[in-house]
Design a protein around this motif. Structure first.
Motif, PDB file in Angstrom:
ATOM      1  N   GLY A  62       0.650  -1.314   0.174  1.00  0.00           N
ATOM      2  CA  GLY A  62      -0.052   0.182  -0.083  1.00  0.00           C
ATOM      3  C   GLY A  62       0.766   1.124   0.054  1.00  0.00           C
ATOM      4  O   GLY A  62       1.947   1.344  -0.669  1.00  0.00           O
ATOM      5  N   GLU A  63       0.327   2.172   0.854  1.00  0.00           N
ATOM      6  CA  GLU A  63       1.177   3.635   0.716  1.00  0.00           C
ATOM      7  C   GLU A  63       2.445   3.606   1.611  1.00  0.00           C
ATOM      8  O   GLU A  63       3.162   4.624   1.661  1.00  0.00           O
ATOM      9  N   ALA A  64       2.794   2.461   2.243  1.00  0.00           N
ATOM     10  CA  ALA A  64       3.890   2.485   3.098  1.00  0.00           C
ATOM     11  C   ALA A  64       5.097   2.158   2.231  1.00  0.00           C
ATOM     12  O   ALA A  64       5.142   1.299   1.278  1.00  0.00           O
ATOM     13  N   GLU A  65       6.257   2.916   2.629  1.00  0.00           N
ATOM     14  CA  GLU A  65       7.650   2.788   1.932  1.00  0.00           C
ATOM     15  C   GLU A  65       8.142   1.300   2.696  1.00  0.00           C
ATOM     16  O   GLU A  65       7.753   1.624   3.938  1.00  0.00           O
ATOM     17  N   THR A  66       8.942   0.577   2.202  1.00  0.00           N
ATOM     18  CA  THR A  66       9.649  -0.216   3.002  1.00  0.00           C
ATOM     19  C   THR A  66      10.965  -0.496   2.736  1.00  0.00           C
ATOM     20  O   THR A  66      11.365  -0.469   1.569  1.00  0.00           O
ATOM     21  N   ALA A  67      11.786  -0.746   3.738  1.00  0.00           N
ATOM     22  CA  ALA A  67      13.224  -0.841   3.778  1.00  0.00           C
ATOM     23  C   ALA A  67      13.419  -2.191   4.214  1.00  0.00           C
ATOM     24  O   ALA A  67      12.843  -2.547   5.286  1.00  0.00           O
ATOM     25  N   ILE A  68      14.365  -2.857   3.551  1.00  0.00           N
ATOM     26  CA  ILE A  68      14.749  -4.437   3.722  1.00  0.00           C
ATOM     27  C   ILE A  68      16.215  -4.490   4.204  1.00  0.00           C
ATOM     28  O   ILE A  68      16.953  -3.895   3.273  1.00  0.00           O
ATOM     29  N   TYR A  69      16.558  -5.298   5.168  1.00  0.00           N
ATOM     30  CA  TYR A  69      17.849  -5.504   5.247  1.00  0.00           C
ATOM     31  C   TYR A  69      17.945  -7.153   5.309  1.00  0.00           C
ATOM     32  O   TYR A  69      17.170  -7.865   5.931  1.00  0.00           O
TER      33      TYR A  69
END
Length: 138
Positions: A62-69
């Protein structure tokens, strides 16, 4: 003294992560930091596990930004760029940014579990499961 500017820190132990969050087939998503777990108002954080030789279903957040490690394994992040399928092959220590509404999936072609740590710009664990990376073709 406890008010909105002077609240105590919250500690969530690794063994206390909850699976009571949005899920996508082919992976297990565990929630650590959220409005539900610690009262956060602007961030969601957790981790996902993808078993060896497994793919997640296609989805977006959705509207969320996602950061992945990437914590362990060698997951591949797949998304559509027009008519092309783009594959980002990762290793432990790598980071991936997923913009809002971008359909994608995680694949784990390796022989060890892939574990990634996720932070989102929403305290909700937003997950919109899709039948295809190209929603307009589904």
């Amino acid at each position: 003294m406890s008010d909105q500017w002077h609240q105590g820190l919250r500690h969530v132990r690794g063994a206390e992560l909850s699976g009571d969050t949005g899920q996508t087939g082919g992976m297990t998503r565990l929630e650590a930091i959220s409005g539900k777990t610690v009262g956060s108002g602007k961030v969601w954080m957790g981790e996902t596990h993808v078993a060896p030789a497994t793919n997640s279903g296609d989805h977006h957040h959705g509207e969320a930004e996602t950061a992945i490690y990437v914590k362990s394994g060698h997951p591949v992040f797949v998304f559509a760029d027009g008519d092309d399928e783009v594959r980002l092959e990762t290793s432990p220590g790598d980071y991936v940014f997923v913009p809002p509404y971008v359909p994608h999936r995680e694949e784990n072609p390796g022989d060890e579990p892939a574990v990634v740590i996720i932070a989102r710009s929403s305290q909700e664990g937003i997950v919109v499961n899709l039948p295809s990376l190209w929603p307009d073709r589904a």
